[in-house]
Design an enzyme around this catalytic site. Structure first.
Site, short mmCIF file in Angstrom:
data_model
loop_
_atom_site.label_atom_id
_atom_site.label_comp_id
_atom_site.label_asym_id
_atom_site.label_seq_id
_atom_site.Cartn_x
_atom_site.Cartn_y
_atom_site.Cartn_z
N LYS A 1 -10.27 2.55 -16.08
CA LYS A 1 -10.80 1.52 -15.57
C LYS A 1 -11.30 0.02 -17.23
O LYS A 1 -11.08 -0.49 -17.34
CB LYS A 1 -12.44 1.38 -14.81
CG LYS A 1 -11.78 1.95 -13.99
CD LYS A 1 -10.57 0.47 -13.04
CE LYS A 1 -10.82 1.56 -11.49
NZ LYS A 1 -9.83 0.10 -10.64
N ASP B 1 0.48 -1.20 -0.44
CA ASP B 1 -0.31 0.10 0.08
C ASP B 1 0.56 0.81 0.16
O ASP B 1 1.96 0.89 0.10
CB ASP B 1 -0.90 0.30 1.55
CG ASP B 1 -2.28 0.78 0.63
OD1 ASP B 1 -3.48 0.30 1.17
OD2 ASP B 1 -2.28 1.62 0.47
N THR C 1 -17.53 0.40 0.72
CA THR C 1 -15.32 0.43 1.09
C THR C 1 -15.28 2.39 1.37
O THR C 1 -15.96 3.05 1.48
CB THR C 1 -14.91 0.30 0.54
OG1 THR C 1 -15.24 0.74 -0.77
CG2 THR C 1 -14.95 -1.39 -0.40
N TYR D 1 -11.42 7.95 -14.39
CA TYR D 1 -11.49 6.38 -13.40
C TYR D 1 -12.38 6.10 -15.41
O TYR D 1 -11.42 4.88 -15.11
CB TYR D 1 -12.61 7.09 -12.55
CG TYR D 1 -12.92 6.37 -11.67
CD1 TYR D 1 -12.12 5.04 -11.25
CD2 TYR D 1 -13.79 5.01 -11.99
CE1 TYR D 1 -12.08 4.22 -9.79
CE2 TYR D 1 -14.51 4.20 -11.36
CZ TYR D 1 -12.99 3.62 -10.39
OH TYR D 1 -13.65 2.55 -9.73
N ILE E 1 -19.68 -1.02 -3.82
CA ILE E 1 -19.42 -2.08 -2.76
C ILE E 1 -19.14 -0.77 -1.70
O ILE E 1 -18.43 0.30 -1.92
CB ILE E 1 -17.63 -2.97 -3.27
CG1 ILE E 1 -17.99 -3.65 -4.84
CG2 ILE E 1 -17.19 -3.62 -2.61
CD1 ILE E 1 -18.90 -4.66 -4.60
N ASN F 1 -5.13 -4.04 -7.17
CA ASN F 1 -6.01 -3.82 -6.76
C ASN F 1 -6.62 -2.10 -6.59
O ASN F 1 -7.63 -1.30 -6.55
CB ASN F 1 -6.68 -4.66 -5.44
CG ASN F 1 -7.64 -3.87 -4.89
OD1 ASN F 1 -8.65 -3.94 -4.67
ND2 ASN F 1 -7.23 -2.97 -3.31
P1 NAP Z 1 -10.18 1.84 -0.90
O1 NAP Z 1 -11.43 1.70 0.18
O2 NAP Z 1 -10.22 3.77 -1.13
O3 NAP Z 1 -8.82 1.04 -0.92
C1 NAP Z 1 -8.35 1.16 -1.76
C2 NAP Z 1 -6.71 0.99 -1.38
O4 NAP Z 1 -5.50 1.69 -2.33
C3 NAP Z 1 -6.70 1.96 -0.27
O5 NAP Z 1 -6.12 0.87 0.96
C4 NAP Z 1 -5.18 3.34 -0.79
O6 NAP Z 1 -4.77 3.27 0.13
C5 NAP Z 1 -4.42 1.98 -2.04
N1 NAP Z 1 -4.24 3.08 -3.04
C6 NAP Z 1 -4.77 4.12 -3.69
N2 NAP Z 1 -3.35 4.76 -4.11
C7 NAP Z 1 -1.94 3.50 -3.69
C8 NAP Z 1 -1.22 3.62 -4.97
N3 NAP Z 1 -0.87 4.69 -6.20
N4 NAP Z 1 -0.56 2.74 -4.27
C9 NAP Z 1 -0.15 1.86 -3.31
N5 NAP Z 1 -1.91 1.54 -2.71
C10 NAP Z 1 -3.10 2.37 -3.32
O7 NAP Z 1 -11.10 1.25 -2.41
P2 NAP Z 1 -11.81 0.24 -2.43
O8 NAP Z 1 -13.16 0.42 -2.45
O9 NAP Z 1 -11.36 -0.70 -1.45
O10 NAP Z 1 -11.49 0.18 -4.08
C11 NAP Z 1 -10.58 -1.17 -4.47
C12 NAP Z 1 -10.42 -1.15 -5.66
O11 NAP Z 1 -11.55 -1.43 -6.72
C13 NAP Z 1 -9.83 0.50 -6.48
O12 NAP Z 1 -9.02 -0.10 -7.95
C14 NAP Z 1 -11.72 0.79 -7.14
O13 NAP Z 1 -11.23 1.65 -8.12
C15 NAP Z 1 -11.91 -0.84 -7.13
N6 NAP Z 1 -13.33 -0.32 -7.42
C16 NAP Z 1 -14.60 -0.03 -6.22
C17 NAP Z 1 -15.81 0.22 -5.78
C18 NAP Z 1 -16.20 0.37 -4.57
O14 NAP Z 1 -17.72 1.22 -4.65
N7 NAP Z 1 -15.99 0.14 -4.33
C19 NAP Z 1 -16.67 -0.19 -7.38
C20 NAP Z 1 -15.37 -1.04 -8.37
C21 NAP Z 1 -13.84 -1.13 -8.59
P3 NAP Z 1 -4.26 4.93 0.61
O15 NAP Z 1 -5.90 5.52 0.72
O16 NAP Z 1 -4.43 5.10 2.05
O17 NAP Z 1 -3.68 5.63 0.06
#
Ligand code: NAP
Length: 254
Positions: free
Chosen positions: A161, A38, A192, A157, A190, A91
């Site tokens: 994607k 991370d 999160t 975004y 999702i 991810n």
């Molecule tokens: P999240 O809760 O914001 O978690 C994302 C994680 O990625 C955090 O731990 C963040 O760390 C880390 N991160 C961000 N930039 C980074 C970088 N440059 N290098 C390394 N780590 C980094 O997001 P999530 O909802 O779990 O999303 C995870 C993935 O699912 C993403 O690719 C997102 O686009 C995708 N996604 C999510 C949803 C949804 O509804 N949640 C839907 C479709 C797709 P810090 O924030 O501490 O920097």
């Protein structure tokens, strides 16, 4: 079927929380050792505790996936610590800021593409040589329903994607005969920290997102993690190059 994960090594980027944390715990529960990578380390201990509670071992590696030096070092440290790399869940991702195409700033465009798309490419660039040495591997990239359809006010975004969907298919074809499978998950809404940031935890805004879901609810991170585990497992041995919606039916309705 033999356990596909026992004594194997899984890498999860963006594993400090959200979907990445759930995937790290799920890999551990299957018996894999887990590397949690991370950008920042303040929240990662909770993920490492979950890995330990699931009966496995894990390490944290600090990495900004947009930086090639960080990604190269992450893979080198993974192999130096555990001796191999079997599974990767690429991810890490950011939502960027909301604005229509003509109002999207260059800064937002560059950072969103750098983390979400260049980051996935860089991870695969350094993961694949390790998997080729072993003669086997499975990679899952995190795309989104925004990697399959458009969303107003999220041009960077959505472009990033769609790029993840494209590079997943291309890399899958390049490695199909090398026993390295490459797939993507395309989550819907999702629950999160990312969604909390987008909705501001405002109940009316949350309802708008829930209403987009045919199932009438948000998904949870474990439901995405389960798909990631299946795609990495030998149960998915003939599955490569797919971008799998994990979306409560959203794409079926589009
Ligand atoms: P999240 O809760 O914001 O978690 C994302 C994680 O990625 C955090 O731990 C963040 O760390 C880390 N991160 C961000 N930039 C980074 C970088 N440059 N290098 C390394 N780590 C980094 O997001 P999530 O909802 O779990 O999303 C995870 C993935 O699912 C993403 O690719 C997102 O686009 C995708 N996604 C999510 C949803 C949804 O509804 N949640 C839907 C479709 C797709 P810090 O924030 O501490 O920097």
């Amino acid at each position: 079927m033999e356990n596909s994960f026992k004594n194997k090594v899984a890498l999860v980027t963006g594993g400090s929380y959200g979907i990445g944390r759930a995937a790290a715990a799920a890999f551990a529960a299957k018996g894999a050792k887990v590397v949690v990578a991370d950008f920042v380390e303040d929240k990662v201990q909770e993920t490492l505790n979950m890995v330990k509670a699931a009966g496995s071992e894990g390490i944290f590696i600090k990495c900004d996936v947009a930086k090639s030096g960080d990604v190269k070092a992450m893979i080198a440290e993974t192999v130096a610590t555990f001796g191999r790399l079997d599974f990767a869940f690429n991810n890490a991702g950011i939502e960027g800021s909301f604005a229509n195409t003509q109002d999207c700033t260059e800064e937002n465009w560059d950072r969103t593409i750098a983390v979400n798309l260049k980051g996935v490419w860089l991870c695969m660039k350094y993961e694949i040589p390790e998997m080729l040495k072993q003669g086997k591997g499975a990679i899952v990239n995190c795309a989104s329903v925004a990697g399959l359809i458009g969303f107003p006010a999220l041009p960077a975004y959505v472009a990033s994607k769609h790029g993840v969907s494209g590079i997943t298919k291309t890399t899958a074809l390049e490695n199909a005969k090398q026993n390295i499978r490459v797939n993507a998950v395309c989550p819907g809404v999702i629950e999160t920290p990312m969604i909390d940031r987008i909705t501001g935890r405002d109940k009316e805004v949350e309802k708008k997102y829930v209403d987009m879901e045919p199932m009438g609810r948000m998904g949870n991170a474990d439901e995405v993690a389960n798909a990631v585990i299946w795609l990495c497992s030998d149960s998915a041995s003939f599955v490569t190059g797919i971008c799998m919606p994990v979306d409560g039916g959203w794409i079926a309705d589009s």
